[in-house]
Design a protein around this motif. Structure first.
Motif, PDB file in Angstrom:
ATOM      1  N   ARG A   7     -11.617  10.982  12.099  1.00  8.43           N
ATOM      2  CA  ARG A   7     -11.641   9.608  11.925  1.00  8.43           C
ATOM      3  C   ARG A   7     -10.763   8.808  12.615  1.00  8.43           C
ATOM      4  NH1 ARG A   7      -8.001   6.914   8.742  1.00  8.43           N
ATOM      5  NH2 ARG A   7      -6.669   7.969   7.317  1.00  8.43           N
ATOM      6  N   ARG A  10      -5.509   4.516  11.689  1.00  4.97           N
ATOM      7  CA  ARG A  10      -5.119   2.965  11.582  1.00  4.97           C
ATOM      8  C   ARG A  10      -3.780   2.896  11.024  1.00  4.97           C
ATOM      9  NH1 ARG A  10      -9.739   3.434   7.836  1.00  4.97           N
ATOM     10  NH2 ARG A  10      -8.140   3.907   6.151  1.00  4.97           N
ATOM     11  N   LYS A  56       1.676   0.099  -0.706  1.00  5.65           N
ATOM     12  CA  LYS A  56       0.187  -0.282  -0.798  1.00  5.65           C
ATOM     13  C   LYS A  56      -0.684  -0.008   0.238  1.00  5.65           C
ATOM     14  CE  LYS A  56       0.793  -3.765  -4.748  1.00  5.65           C
ATOM     15  NZ  LYS A  56       0.565  -5.063  -5.125  1.00  5.65           N
ATOM     16  N   LEU A  58       0.067   2.093   2.680  1.00  4.57           N
ATOM     17  CA  LEU A  58      -0.312   3.716   2.918  1.00  4.57           C
ATOM     18  C   LEU A  58      -1.096   4.065   1.472  1.00  4.57           C
ATOM     19  CD1 LEU A  58       3.356   4.251   4.051  1.00  4.57           C
ATOM     20  CD2 LEU A  58       1.382   4.712   5.254  1.00  4.57           C
ATOM     21  N   GLN A  60      -3.595   3.047   0.171  1.00  3.84           N
ATOM     22  CA  GLN A  60      -4.913   2.543   0.249  1.00  3.84           C
ATOM     23  C   GLN A  60      -5.436   3.044   1.800  1.00  3.84           C
ATOM     24  OE1 GLN A  60      -5.109  -1.789  -0.380  1.00  3.84           O
ATOM     25  NE2 GLN A  60      -4.449  -1.429  -2.587  1.00  3.84           N
ATOM     26  N   GLY A  61      -4.838   3.905   2.308  1.00  2.00           N
ATOM     27  CA  GLY A  61      -5.374   4.616   3.420  1.00  2.00           C
ATOM     28  C   GLY A  61      -5.142   4.468   4.853  1.00  2.00           C
ATOM     29  N   ALA A  62      -3.938   3.424   5.040  1.00  2.00           N
ATOM     30  CA  ALA A  62      -3.527   3.204   6.425  1.00  2.00           C
ATOM     31  C   ALA A  62      -2.487   4.527   6.543  1.00  2.00           C
ATOM     32  CB  ALA A  62      -2.481   2.212   6.318  1.00  2.00           C
ATOM     33  N   ASP A  63      -2.626   5.027   7.848  1.00  2.00           N
ATOM     34  CA  ASP A  63      -2.023   6.207   8.430  1.00  2.00           C
ATOM     35  C   ASP A  63      -0.419   5.816   8.882  1.00  2.00           C
ATOM     36  OD1 ASP A  63      -4.476   7.883   8.318  1.00  2.00           O
ATOM     37  OD2 ASP A  63      -5.248   6.637  10.014  1.00  2.00           O
ATOM     38  N   ARG A 104       6.013   7.807   8.919  1.00  2.00           N
ATOM     39  CA  ARG A 104       4.633   7.064   8.830  1.00  2.00           C
ATOM     40  C   ARG A 104       4.872   5.498   8.477  1.00  2.00           C
ATOM     41  NH1 ARG A 104      -0.209   9.803   8.833  1.00  2.00           N
ATOM     42  NH2 ARG A 104       0.149  11.833   7.950  1.00  2.00           N
ATOM     43  N   PRO A 134      -4.429  12.120   9.981  1.00  2.00           N
ATOM     44  CA  PRO A 134      -4.519  11.359   8.752  1.00  2.00           C
ATOM     45  C   PRO A 134      -3.466  11.272   7.562  1.00  2.00           C
ATOM     46  CG  PRO A 134      -6.366  12.668   9.717  1.00  2.00           C
ATOM     47  CD  PRO A 134      -5.299  13.043  10.427  1.00  2.00           C
ATOM     48  N   ASN A 135      -3.565  10.125   7.030  1.00  2.00           N
ATOM     49  CA  ASN A 135      -2.654  10.270   5.981  1.00  2.00           C
ATOM     50  C   ASN A 135      -3.108  10.813   4.606  1.00  2.00           C
ATOM     51  OD1 ASN A 135      -0.846   9.158   3.647  1.00  2.00           O
ATOM     52  ND2 ASN A 135      -1.428   6.969   3.989  1.00  2.00           N
ATOM     53  N   GLY A 137      -2.169  10.879   1.731  1.00  2.00           N
ATOM     54  CA  GLY A 137      -2.335   9.704   0.498  1.00  2.00           C
ATOM     55  C   GLY A 137      -1.179  10.038  -0.310  1.00  2.00           C
TER      56      GLY A 137
END
Length: 155
Positions: A7, A10, A56, A58, A60-63, A104, A134-135, A137
């Motif tokens: 993916r 971001r 927040k 990181l 919520q999906g920011a890499d 990150r 990708p992060n 989480g």
């Protein structure tokens, strides 16, 4: 394409309105080549930035998260970046406790006239994030309850 980069990665960037946002604009006007991973959020001053914004983003999906403001002693609000530096260093030390790689997250200082420096910062940080992939989480190695309790300590 490798599994790590299936993916689009971001990076969320929190930029000071007075300096770093101008530096990013200068880099764009000068047409300096930059990776397309960064999404910019303009803030009045890094000193007014809540450290939970990083956590927040990181969670919520920011890499990756990049925070950039005025150079020390060059802040539009006099001492905002001194407050920011202290808080952001604590955030960097906090991330491993919730199972996130501290690489990150990065903070730096870029003035409005430093378009070339802005391009270098974004390129280097993007390379780090692409290497990490990708992060996973919050709490990849930590139970969510512990991660939530740790995050609420900043509230």
């Amino acid at each position: 394409m490798s599994e790590k980069n299936e993916r689009q990665l971001r990076i969320v960037g929190f930029l000071c309105n007075w300096c770093s946002y101008g530096g990013a604009d200068t880099a764009g006007v000068c047409r300096f080549k930059q990776p397309p991973l960064l999404r910019i959020i303009r803030i009045p001053c890094t000193g007014r930035m809540d450290p939970l914004f990083v956590v927040k983003a990181l969670a919520q999906g920011a890499d990756g998260v990049l925070v950039s403001g005025c150079h020390p002693k060059d802040c539009h609000y006099a001492v905002g970046n001194f407050y920011a530096r202290r808080r952001l260093e604590l955030v960097k030390r906090f991330l491993p406790f919730v199972g996130l790689d501290p690489r990150r997250f990065h903070y730096t200082w870029v003035s409005a006239s430093e378009g070339q420096r802005w391009q270098e910062v974004v390129t280097e940080f993007s390379a780090v994030i692409q290497e990490l992939g990708p992060n996973p989480g919050i709490g990849a190695d930590t139970p969510m309850e512990t991660a939530g309790q740790a995050a609420s300590a900043f509230a």
